[in-house]
Design an enzyme around this catalytic site. Structure first.
Site, PDB file in Angstrom:
ATOM      1  N   HIS A 111     -12.761   0.761  -6.199  1.00 34.44           N
ATOM      2  CA  HIS A 111     -12.117  -0.419  -6.759  1.00 34.44           C
ATOM      3  C   HIS A 111     -10.882   0.059  -7.488  1.00 34.44           C
ATOM      4  CE1 HIS A 111     -11.964  -3.981  -9.715  1.00 34.44           C
ATOM      5  NE2 HIS A 111     -11.362  -4.293  -8.587  1.00 34.44           N
ATOM      6  N   ASP A 112      -9.724  -0.497  -7.187  1.00 35.53           N
ATOM      7  CA  ASP A 112      -8.472   0.035  -7.712  1.00 35.53           C
ATOM      8  C   ASP A 112      -8.459   0.087  -9.239  1.00 35.53           C
ATOM      9  OD1 ASP A 112      -8.267  -2.737  -7.982  1.00 35.53           O
ATOM     10  OD2 ASP A 112      -6.546  -2.930  -6.652  1.00 35.53           O
ATOM     11  N   THR A 116      -0.588  -6.788 -10.295  1.00 35.70           N
ATOM     12  CA  THR A 116      -0.726  -8.173  -9.850  1.00 35.70           C
ATOM     13  C   THR A 116      -1.667  -8.927 -10.780  1.00 35.70           C
ATOM     14  OG1 THR A 116      -0.338  -7.522  -7.561  1.00 35.70           O
ATOM     15  CG2 THR A 116      -1.399  -9.639  -7.925  1.00 35.70           C
ATOM     16  N   GLY A 133       0.842  -1.195   0.000  1.00 34.73           N
ATOM     17  CA  GLY A 133       0.000   0.000   0.000  1.00 34.73           C
ATOM     18  C   GLY A 133       0.866   1.229   0.000  1.00 34.73           C
TER      19      GLY A 133
END
Length: 467
Positions: free
Chosen positions: A237-238, A260, A15
């Site tokens: 949401h990223d 990822t 993070g």
């Protein structure tokens, strides 16, 4: 110089706290704090250490005070599908499971007893992933009914952290859509579906859009970090934040949010919920301003990240790319979307085993293993691009790659070569930039989405790769 804005961007492995501000018409970024994240194994399950994450969020906010740069607002984004259950006292009920946990195996069958997959896709347009919220809740109902009975509220991960900071329970639209429980027709929870599944309706909070104010910091939090700040719902949401930050994105452009996971697709105004779309594993996730992120979820750089750890992190990603390029003629390939690569005990051995089982040459060196992954990813991308064109009926000349994977020059070159499309790579911090863009639009520092994307293009630029 205008106000500062804080993006807390939490990924599956790390993070970061990034301060943003506008200076002479350009968006400027400053990383204030970075911390590690990851699932922990407990009693045979993979869980999130939410207490650790809460402490790290606060620690990063304190760094703003220490630097003398106090944010006017802040927003938190995370991955999708995972959630926290709270009891009536606002305490966590049960475990906070990670999406890689195996408890959802077979839960698709439980769901399909109530509604067939094809009908489910027609209602929400979401790609079937066995870790989606709908299957996690089916697992909770089947395996831990007492926990679900105790639950008074369900909050997706970023909504939970907003609650920790403010004491206010709010659910944000883009993250909620990832779970396969939101209707594409109403852009709200699919209450009929929730009833069919016999899930408790009272735990679901009303959905609101990015740009909604959650509230000010709780008094004890403000005292701990040393200032008061307003918490805002961004595209939490990223991937929604990353897509928002794709520079100068138009409907005729493809994108890959590369990290990822590789989230590959395009932006559309109306969802595509056909059987063909379902069969190709495309999803219609909610985006900013009720746009749809029509995309496919591909395994992504998780495989390379895992291999790097298994080589004791002895090489940088740039060095791994160099070794992969030196082995570019190595012939073996893997299906990067095969479930065997989701959470293996050893990724390197899993790749080697896959090659042997499929009658291919076994990769031995780091360079050979890396080129198998990169080449396989690029070929998967090229095939998915063709699927997008077939399903949308449009042709796409270029693809924008954003996120950390945009720095993988070798993979970018392979993607351009194998897809025959121009690749525009960057910005790397797309998720944090999209997070900040919503805050800046609400503050009046940016005029709107088109203005924000234009600003992002001029502030960060892109690298071009031609086929």
């Amino acid at each position: 110089m205008g106000d500062y804005f804080l993006a807390v961007d939490i990924g599956a492995s790390s993070g970061r706290h990034i301060l943003g501000s506008m200076q002479e018409g350009q968006m400027m970024l400053e990383e204030i704090y970075r911390f590690e994240n990851g699932m922990v194994r407990k009693e045979g399950h993979l869980l999130w250490d939410v207490e650790h994450l809460e402490k790290e969020i606060i620690a990063g906010m304190r760094k703003c005070r220490e630097s003398g740069k106090i944010p006017a607002t802040m927003g938190i984004d995370t991955w999708g599908v995972d959630y926290v259950l709270l009891d009536k006292e606002g305490k966590i009920a049960g475990n906070t499971y990670g999406y890689r946990d195996s408890r959802t195996r077979g839960m698709d069958g439980e769901v399909y007893r109530s509604i067939p997959l094809e009908r489910l896709y027609e209602r929400n347009g979401i790609q079937k992933q066995i870790f989606n919220t709908i299957y996690q809740l089916a697992a909770a109902k089947a395996q831990e009914p007492e926990t679900l009975e105790r639950a008074d509220c369900l909050l997706m991960m970023p909504d939970y952290f907003n609650f920790v900071l403010t004491g206010v329970k709010k659910s944000e639209y883009t993250n909620a859509t990832t779970g396969q429980l939101v209707s594409v027709e109403t852009n709200d929870w699919d209450w009929e579906l929730i009833g069919l599944l016999s899930l408790p309706k009272h735990i679901f909070q009303p959905l609101s859009m990015p740009g909604t104010v959650v509230g000010d910091l709780r008094e004890e939090v403000a005292k701990e970090v040393g200032y008061q700040c307003r918490v805002m719902q961004i595209a939490s949401h990223d991937t929604a934040s990353a897509v928002l930050a794709v520079p100068s994105l138009e409907e005729e452009s493809l994108y890959i949010s590369s990290g990822t996971w590789s989230l590959l697709g395009t932006e559309i105004k109306a969802p595509i919920c056909s059987k063909e779309s379902m069969d190709k594993n495309f999803t219609n996730e909610g985006g900013y301003d009720y746009r749809f992120r029509y995309l496919k979820n591909i395994m992504g750089l998780w495989m390379i990240q895992s291999v790097r750890h298994e080589f004791e992190d002895a090489y940088s990603f740039a060095e791994i790319c160099e070794q992969a390029e030196a082995e570019k003629d190595f012939p073996s390939r893997v299906d990067v979307n095969d479930d065997c690569f989701l959470a293996p005990d050893n990724m390197t051995e899993e790749i080697q085993s896959y090659c042997e089982k499929t009658g291919q040459k076994k990769p031995e060196t780091l360079g050979q293993i890396a080129t198998v992954v990169y080449q396989s990813l690029a070929e998967c991308y090229a095939e998915a691009f063709r699927d997008v064109e077939n399903l949308t009926g449009k042709k796409y000349r270029a693809v924008h790659i954003v996120g950390g994977g945009s720095n993988a020059a070798y993979l970018n070159e392979l993607t351009a070569a194998k897809s025959g499309r121009i690749v525009y790579a960057g910005p790397g911090e797309a998720t944090a930039i999209g997070n900040l863009a919503v805050q800046m639009m609400e503050a009046g520092e940016l005029g709107g989405l088109a203005d924000a994307r234009k600003c992002i293009f001029h502030s960060f630029g892109v690298k071009e790769y031609r086929p």
